[in-house]
Design an enzyme around this catalytic site. Structure first.
Site, mmCIF file in Angstrom:
data_model
loop_
_atom_site.group_PDB
_atom_site.id
_atom_site.type_symbol
_atom_site.label_atom_id
_atom_site.label_comp_id
_atom_site.label_asym_id
_atom_site.label_seq_id
_atom_site.Cartn_x
_atom_site.Cartn_y
_atom_site.Cartn_z
ATOM 1 N N SER A 151 -4.629 -9.925 -0.592
ATOM 2 C CA SER A 151 -5.549 -10.411 -1.380
ATOM 3 C C SER A 151 -5.578 -10.071 -2.896
ATOM 4 O O SER A 151 -4.474 -10.014 -3.489
ATOM 5 C CB SER A 151 -6.776 -10.862 -0.770
ATOM 6 O OG SER A 151 -7.746 -11.942 -1.303
ATOM 7 N N SER A 152 -6.784 -9.580 -3.214
ATOM 8 C CA SER A 152 -7.081 -9.015 -4.453
ATOM 9 C C SER A 152 -6.024 -7.870 -4.501
ATOM 10 O O SER A 152 -5.571 -7.568 -5.547
ATOM 11 C CB SER A 152 -8.366 -8.398 -4.404
ATOM 12 O OG SER A 152 -8.504 -7.507 -5.824
#
Length: 440
Positions: A151-152
């Protein structure tokens, strides 16, 4: 607003779920996670944790493994398989903790102007400092540095490959976005993000130009890129996988048409993009039916294999058995100047084979083919760092573009994944360029 709340809950739930479902992999004697409080220039104000396995070579590779929004380095250590793989293969893992607040937890900065240029500041500079520290403190090999994240962290993986192409040799991005997808801080979730809103669409050259502008004037080799995305991911839309493919194939100077497609595991649809020498520069996995839940079991191992780190760490030689009196010492067979080690990891109807080819002679090898006999019932489905033909029986592995030369005393690592019908034995009868190799 529903998107904002779902993303927050999804990332937090993912951390808990991963921690609950992580297979028990690390032995009881393994090293522990250690925090480093002073590692160098840290404009992002980040925290650094590092895992250094007890068994490792003198100059181990370095993997930077990054969490999703709302997570932390220690949380990603507990909820992913990278530390267990470090125990097995002898590499260092750096777990950065992001400290930039993005409205629903701390996320890695992939939006600011400072973060978008090499040496500009913010999180990328902090992470580069962590890598340098691992080199100084633990002997980490600065020529074998890799990035991965979820994700991030997957977004920062692609970001680092763009701003530090001279530091990172490859990256594996899970549920990430292309470099320069976010225009600025206001465009980052939970705002009205054009990037993750599902409407982002640029040409391959536009994406590639963004990467080239991150480090103007750089003409060296570009990192290899592995991309993963779930087809049912609505938080970071699945459509962004294609945008990332377009970016990194353009950077590598490759066609948008894959050179091969396959399904190495049920539900993992893979496209591979190789250069003229057969070296896979970009590969993309579409994970059928998966939401915002990656990496799941086995995917970290596939990332580490893509990096070429699946050779087990060296271990001290065993004590030789004394030769009984009056027993003549057998004459060793005459062989070529090569030595092969092979580590098999088998499960159900599948296995991986991690092979190291060492040049034990005095002459440099320029271009090689390794022949071996695959046990009955085994069929190669995919491989890394070499091309394999045919897929069963008497197989020949031929070098990729980046590993054609083997200097005296040096080695290269290759490997493959195969199906089997019950026989999980290692290959036999290895020969390098027609000369038999010893098998360690």
């Amino acid at each position: 607003m529903r998107f904002k709340k779902t993303l927050l809950l999804g990332t937090a739930a993912l951390t808990v779920l991963a921690a609950l479902t992580l297979p028990a992999g690390r032995p009881a004697f393994a090293a522990s996670l250690t925090e480093v409080t002073s590692f160098g220039d840290n404009p992002g104000g980040m925290r650094m944790h590092v895992y250094v396995p007890d068994s490792r070579p003198a100059n181990p590779p370095i993997v930077v493994a990054m969490h999703g929004c709302g997570g932390s380095g220690p949380g990603f250590y507990s909820g992913s398989e990278f530390a267990a793989l470090a125990d097995r293969h002898g590499f260092i893992v750096i777990y950065p903790s992001a400290m930039q607040e993005a409205g629903f937890g701390k996320c890695f900065d992939t939006w600011s102007a400072a973060a978008k240029r090499r040496g500009g500041g913010s999180d990328p500079v902090s992470i580069a400092s962590m890598v340098a520290y691992a080199g100084r403190q633990y002997g980490g090999d600065q020529n074998r540095v890799y990035a991965t994240g979820s994700s991030s962290g997957g977004m920062m993986t692609q970001h680092l490959l763009a701003v530090y192409p001279d530091l990172f040799r490859a990256g594996a991005s899970f549920m990430g976005v292309p470099y320069d997808c976010f225009a600025n801080a206001a465009d980052y979730p939970p705002g009205a993000s054009r990037c993750t809103g599902g409407a982002m669409n640029r040409t391959p050259q536009q994406w590639g130009d963004a990467v080239r502008q991150a480090y103007p004037g750089y003409t060296g080799p570009r990192p290899r890129v592995q991309l993963w995305h779930g087809t049912n991911d609505t938080l970071v839309p699945y459509s962004l996988l294609q945008e990332s493919v377009e970016q990194w194939t353009d950077v590598a100077g490759l066609s948008q048409t894959p050179t091969s497609t396959d399904t190495p595991q049920a539900g993992w649809n893979r496209r591979r993009f190789a250069d003229a020498t057969g070296d896979v520069r970009v590969e993309a996995y579409a994970v059928q039916g998966a939401g915002h839940t990656l990496p799941s079991t086995g995917m970290a191992a596939a990332a580490v294999a893509f990096f070429g780190l699946t050779t087990p760490p060296s271990t001290p030689p065993s004590t030789p058995t004394p030769t009984p009196p009056n027993t003549p010492t057998p004459t060793p067979p005459v062989t070529g100047a090569c030595r092969v080690t092979d580590a098999i990891n088998a499960w159900n109807t599948g296995l991986t084979s991690a092979i190291t080819i060492a040049n034990t002679g005095t002459a440099r090898v320029d271009g090689w083919s390794l022949s071996f006999t695959l046990p009955a019932g085994q069929t190669i489905t995919s491989g890394w760092n070499a091309t394999y033909t045919p897929s069963s029986g008497q197989v020949t592995a031929r070098n990729a573009g980046h590993n054609a030369a083997i200097a005296p005393g040096a080695s290269v690592s290759i490997g493959f994944q195969a199906t089997h019908t019950g026989n999980t034995a290692a290959p036999s009868s290895f020969s390098l360029n027609g000369a038999a190799c010893t098998v360690a």
